[in-house]
Write a protein that holds these residues in place. Structure first.
Motif, PDB file in Angstrom:
ATOM      1  N   GLN A  57      33.387  18.216  26.787  1.00  0.00           N
ATOM      2  CA  GLN A  57      32.806  17.921  25.480  1.00  0.00           C
ATOM      3  C   GLN A  57      31.288  17.801  25.551  1.00  0.00           C
ATOM      4  O   GLN A  57      30.742  17.179  26.461  1.00  0.00           O
ATOM      5  N   ILE A  58      30.654  18.404  24.554  1.00  0.00           N
ATOM      6  CA  ILE A  58      29.201  18.335  24.413  1.00  0.00           C
ATOM      7  C   ILE A  58      28.890  17.709  23.061  1.00  0.00           C
ATOM      8  O   ILE A  58      29.404  18.151  22.032  1.00  0.00           O
ATOM      9  N   TYR A  59      28.063  16.681  23.061  1.00  0.00           N
ATOM     10  CA  TYR A  59      27.686  16.012  21.822  1.00  0.00           C
ATOM     11  C   TYR A  59      26.244  16.363  21.454  1.00  0.00           C
ATOM     12  O   TYR A  59      25.355  16.388  22.309  1.00  0.00           O
ATOM     13  N   LEU A  60      26.040  16.606  20.152  1.00  0.00           N
ATOM     14  CA  LEU A  60      24.691  16.658  19.589  1.00  0.00           C
ATOM     15  C   LEU A  60      24.744  15.974  18.232  1.00  0.00           C
ATOM     16  O   LEU A  60      25.475  16.401  17.336  1.00  0.00           O
ATOM     17  N   THR A  61      23.969  14.912  18.083  1.00  0.00           N
ATOM     18  CA  THR A  61      23.878  14.256  16.786  1.00  0.00           C
ATOM     19  C   THR A  61      22.669  13.334  16.778  1.00  0.00           C
ATOM     20  O   THR A  61      22.049  13.082  17.813  1.00  0.00           O
ATOM     21  N   ALA A  95      16.451  20.476  14.149  1.00  0.00           N
ATOM     22  CA  ALA A  95      15.324  20.700  15.060  1.00  0.00           C
ATOM     23  C   ALA A  95      15.781  21.068  16.463  1.00  0.00           C
ATOM     24  O   ALA A  95      15.100  21.822  17.171  1.00  0.00           O
ATOM     25  N   THR A  96      16.960  20.571  16.882  1.00  0.00           N
ATOM     26  CA  THR A  96      17.403  20.757  18.267  1.00  0.00           C
ATOM     27  C   THR A  96      18.217  22.029  18.461  1.00  0.00           C
ATOM     28  O   THR A  96      18.150  22.660  19.527  1.00  0.00           O
ATOM     29  N   LEU A  97      18.995  22.416  17.471  1.00  0.00           N
ATOM     30  CA  LEU A  97      19.844  23.605  17.621  1.00  0.00           C
ATOM     31  C   LEU A  97      19.052  24.869  18.002  1.00  0.00           C
ATOM     32  O   LEU A  97      19.512  25.643  18.853  1.00  0.00           O
ATOM     33  N   PRO A  98      17.894  25.141  17.420  1.00  0.00           N
ATOM     34  CA  PRO A  98      17.147  26.337  17.836  1.00  0.00           C
ATOM     35  C   PRO A  98      16.801  26.341  19.318  1.00  0.00           C
ATOM     36  O   PRO A  98      16.762  27.410  19.948  1.00  0.00           O
ATOM     37  N   LEU A  99      16.554  25.170  19.894  1.00  0.00           N
ATOM     38  CA  LEU A  99      16.250  25.100  21.319  1.00  0.00           C
ATOM     39  C   LEU A  99      17.476  25.469  22.154  1.00  0.00           C
ATOM     40  O   LEU A  99      17.367  26.161  23.174  1.00  0.00           O
ATOM     41  N   GLN A 139       0.813  -1.217   0.000  1.00  0.00           N
ATOM     42  CA  GLN A 139       0.000   0.000   0.000  1.00  0.00           C
ATOM     43  C   GLN A 139       0.847   1.268   0.000  1.00  0.00           C
ATOM     44  O   GLN A 139       0.515   2.250  -0.630  1.00  0.00           O
ATOM     45  N   GLY A 140       1.957   1.250   0.716  1.00  0.00           N
ATOM     46  CA  GLY A 140       2.809   2.438   0.808  1.00  0.00           C
ATOM     47  C   GLY A 140       4.014   2.142   1.684  1.00  0.00           C
ATOM     48  O   GLY A 140       4.200   1.009   2.155  1.00  0.00           O
ATOM     49  N   ILE A 141       4.820   3.132   1.886  1.00  0.00           N
ATOM     50  CA  ILE A 141       6.014   2.988   2.708  1.00  0.00           C
ATOM     51  C   ILE A 141       5.897   3.921   3.910  1.00  0.00           C
ATOM     52  O   ILE A 141       5.679   5.131   3.748  1.00  0.00           O
ATOM     53  N   THR A 142       6.031   3.372   5.094  1.00  0.00           N
ATOM     54  CA  THR A 142       5.982   4.174   6.315  1.00  0.00           C
ATOM     55  C   THR A 142       7.307   4.909   6.483  1.00  0.00           C
ATOM     56  O   THR A 142       8.366   4.292   6.511  1.00  0.00           O
ATOM     57  N   GLN A 143       7.241   6.229   6.574  1.00  0.00           N
ATOM     58  CA  GLN A 143       8.447   7.018   6.734  1.00  0.00           C
ATOM     59  C   GLN A 143       8.478   7.644   8.120  1.00  0.00           C
ATOM     60  O   GLN A 143       7.533   8.309   8.542  1.00  0.00           O
ATOM     61  N   ILE A 144       9.561   7.386   8.833  1.00  0.00           N
ATOM     62  CA  ILE A 144       9.728   7.953  10.168  1.00  0.00           C
ATOM     63  C   ILE A 144      10.384   9.326  10.034  1.00  0.00           C
ATOM     64  O   ILE A 144      11.449   9.448   9.431  1.00  0.00           O
ATOM     65  N   SER A 145       9.774  10.334  10.586  1.00  0.00           N
ATOM     66  CA  SER A 145      10.344  11.674  10.500  1.00  0.00           C
ATOM     67  C   SER A 145      11.670  11.735  11.241  1.00  0.00           C
ATOM     68  O   SER A 145      11.777  11.291  12.388  1.00  0.00           O
ATOM     69  N   PRO A 146      12.711  12.281  10.592  1.00  0.00           N
ATOM     70  CA  PRO A 146      14.008  12.395  11.266  1.00  0.00           C
ATOM     71  C   PRO A 146      14.111  13.626  12.157  1.00  0.00           C
ATOM     72  O   PRO A 146      15.115  13.810  12.843  1.00  0.00           O
ATOM     73  N   HIS A 147      13.093  14.469  12.153  1.00  0.00           N
ATOM     74  CA  HIS A 147      13.178  15.757  12.841  1.00  0.00           C
ATOM     75  C   HIS A 147      12.674  15.661  14.286  1.00  0.00           C
ATOM     76  O   HIS A 147      11.651  16.229  14.662  1.00  0.00           O
ATOM     77  N   PHE A 148      13.440  14.909  15.097  1.00  0.00           N
ATOM     78  CA  PHE A 148      13.068  14.765  16.504  1.00  0.00           C
ATOM     79  C   PHE A 148      14.033  15.588  17.356  1.00  0.00           C
ATOM     80  O   PHE A 148      15.219  15.713  17.040  1.00  0.00           O
ATOM     81  N   THR A 149      13.539  16.165  18.407  1.00  0.00           N
ATOM     82  CA  THR A 149      14.367  17.006  19.271  1.00  0.00           C
ATOM     83  C   THR A 149      14.930  16.206  20.439  1.00  0.00           C
ATOM     84  O   THR A 149      14.378  15.181  20.835  1.00  0.00           O
ATOM     85  N   GLY A 150      16.044  16.697  20.975  1.00  0.00           N
ATOM     86  CA  GLY A 150      16.705  16.019  22.078  1.00  0.00           C
ATOM     87  C   GLY A 150      15.988  16.212  23.398  1.00  0.00           C
ATOM     88  O   GLY A 150      15.016  16.967  23.514  1.00  0.00           O
ATOM     89  N   ASP A 151      16.498  15.539  24.402  1.00  0.00           N
ATOM     90  CA  ASP A 151      15.931  15.609  25.751  1.00  0.00           C
ATOM     91  C   ASP A 151      16.060  17.025  26.317  1.00  0.00           C
ATOM     92  O   ASP A 151      17.150  17.620  26.265  1.00  0.00           O
ATOM     93  N   PRO A 152      14.993  17.602  26.848  1.00  0.00           N
ATOM     94  CA  PRO A 152      15.042  18.985  27.356  1.00  0.00           C
ATOM     95  C   PRO A 152      16.100  19.211  28.432  1.00  0.00           C
ATOM     96  O   PRO A 152      16.753  20.255  28.437  1.00  0.00           O
TER      97      PRO A 152
END
Length: 484
Positions: free
Chosen positions: A152-156, A178-182, A28-41
């Motif tokens: 060191q601070i990681y964001l990826t 999505a996370t950098l603006p926060l 029927q179609g392909i389920t696409q998971i959005s990659p635009h998730f934000t990190g833990d507050p």
């Protein structure tokens, strides 16, 4: 695709390929998971606090920044902090725009060079940083690449790249765009007072860098052989004259001469996107010629970049891995401008051998030395190759040999015009050395370095300016003889 992205092996039984499929016989179609998730507050708050309180922060932009098209978000953070931005070594794309005064080029490819970059900083923001140990030689006894004094601070968006080599005091698993603006919003509320003065310093250094590179270009135009800076400038001018800023992709494998192309090509916010530049993480040799065909096959890039003009700059040694690419280019009528930076040797491998000699040749407990520091298989001579004739034999491709810096501009324009008008490839054999260079010496005291490398200004003016003020030179090699 959702991250982590990478090669996937799919095995399909061969008899499935023979089965007749009806028009409506499909899923029927392909389920696409959005990659635009934000990190833990909470992790975001911790990282923002560390960055705002840092006395001398540094930002490292990895490939995940370019893939997420997060130039503007990272530019905002660099400005809020007044921090220099370096790209990971052998970046796959332009992970930060080169017209921003925070930009300092790529991290060095040596252990001592990386250590020198980090040693004066107290906080490092490792943003999308995947290739974390891209050095020719690493000796555990010489210490870690990133000193333990640096927080060191990681964001990826890939857990594999978080804390892969070193402990991170703060770690955020999230989409970068999505996370950098926060993070930026929190830093803005508590912006460091020193940010303005740090930005002013970086802006002044950027002005000085431009002056020195202009002087270097003028010096290059007076030489008998062709320096890479002349080719890069000619490409820049031709792209702008043809208004191709949003319609070109530069495929980079000029491993011996990366800086001029990374600095001078219009890889900026007004002209291009991260995917306007393409390289391969890891430094593999020979990949770019066939890779350029794959890029040319797709007329429209996913970051709004067209591939009307694809330029592949590659060393003469690397081009020998897949010369049959030119047959495929002719067979499929794929027009690519191929520029061979021809120094008549495997220069990158010569330098790599020298680094191994320097690291182990006189070190206590090793005592290793090669049988020769000038292996004949690293020299491309006797006979001398004719790349234009080779391309013609593989499919009737046209091209020319360019020997003088005064002829580079017109040759580049001629090549671009030919590619655009005929949709066929064109080969420019740029003689960056008129003859095979003199073999290097194993004695570091007398090690010879070509004038084009010794006098080339650094991209990373931020970390070099103090030493420059003391010594009055730009190169990191001391006691060398200049080859005119």
């Amino acid at each position: 695709m959702a991250p982590p992205n990478g090669p996937v092996f799919v095995a399909v039984p061969w008899e499935f390929m023979m089965r007749s499929i009806k028009a409506d016989d499909r899923i029927q179609g392909i389920t696409q998971i959005s990659p635009h998730f934000t990190g833990d507050p909470l992790a975001i708050e911790q990282a923002a606090s560390m960055l705002a309180q840092a006395k001398n922060p540094i930002i490292i932009a990895g490939d995940a920044v370019g893939y997420s098209n997060a130039w503007s978000e990272l530019q905002e953070l660099a400005d809020l902090l007044g921090a220099p931005v370096l790209l990971q070594t052998f970046s796959s794309m332009a992970n930060f725009p080169n017209d921003d005064f925070h930009w300092q080029g790529e991290l060095p490819g040596s252990q001592a060079g990386v250590q020198e970059v980090f040693k004066e900083h107290d906080v490092a923001f490792l943003c999308g940083f995947g290739v974390q140990a891209q050095v020719t030689v690493f000796k555990h006894s010489d210490g870690p690449l990133i000193p333990s004094t640096v927080k060191q601070i990681y964001l990826t968006n890939n857990t594999w790249d978080i804390g892969k080599n070193y402990y991170g005091e703060a770690a955020i698993f999230g989409d970068i765009k999505a996370t950098l603006p926060l993070i930026n919003n929190l830093v803005r509320q508590n912006r460091p007072a020193e940010a303005t003065s740090r930005n002013k310093k970086l802006l002044c250094l950027d002005t000085e860098r431009r002056k020195h590179w202009q002087q270097y270009l003028e010096q290059a135009l007076l030489q008998d052989e062709i320096w890479a800076v002349v080719i890069a400038q000619a490409l820049r001018e031709a792209i702008q004259e043809q208004k191709l800023e949003k319609k070109f992709v530069y495929v980079h494998e000029a491993v011996s001469d990366p800086a001029p192309f990374q600095y001078l090509l219009p890889l900026d916010t007004q002209s291009s996107a991260p995917i306007s530049y393409y390289c391969v993480a890891g430094g593999s040799l020979g990949w770019s010629m066939p890779g350029s065909l794959g890029i040319k096959l797709e007329s429209q890039g996913w970051q709004g970049i067209e591939t009307r003009l694809v330029v592949n700059v590659i060393g003469d040694g690397s081009s020998l891995f897949y010369p049959q690419t030119w047959w495929t280019a002719a067979h499929r009528q794929l027009g690519v401008l191929y520029i061979i930076t021809n120094n008549q040797e495997y220069h990158t491998l010569q330098l790599g051998l020298q680094q191994v000699i320097d690291a182990y040749g006189s070190s206590e407990g090793y005592g290793w030395k090669p049988k020769t520091n000038d292996p004949e298989y690293l020299r491309i001579e006797k006979p001398q190759l004719d790349f234009v004739a080779l391309a013609k034999a593989f499919g009737g491709q046209e091209g020319e040999i360019v020997k003088s810096p005064q002829d580079v501009g017109i040759a580049v324009r001629r090549g671009i015009e030919y590619v655009l008008s005929t949709q066929r490839s064109y080969i420019l054999d740029m003689r960056t050395a008129q003859a095979t260079p003199t073999p290097p010496s194993t004695d570091i005291e007398t090690f010879q370095v070509s004038a084009r490398y010794l006098t080339q200004p650094p991209l990373n003016f931020f970390h070099c300016h103090t030493a420059n003020e003391k010594t009055g030179i730009f190169g990191s090699v001391a006691n060398v003889a200049i080859i005119p």
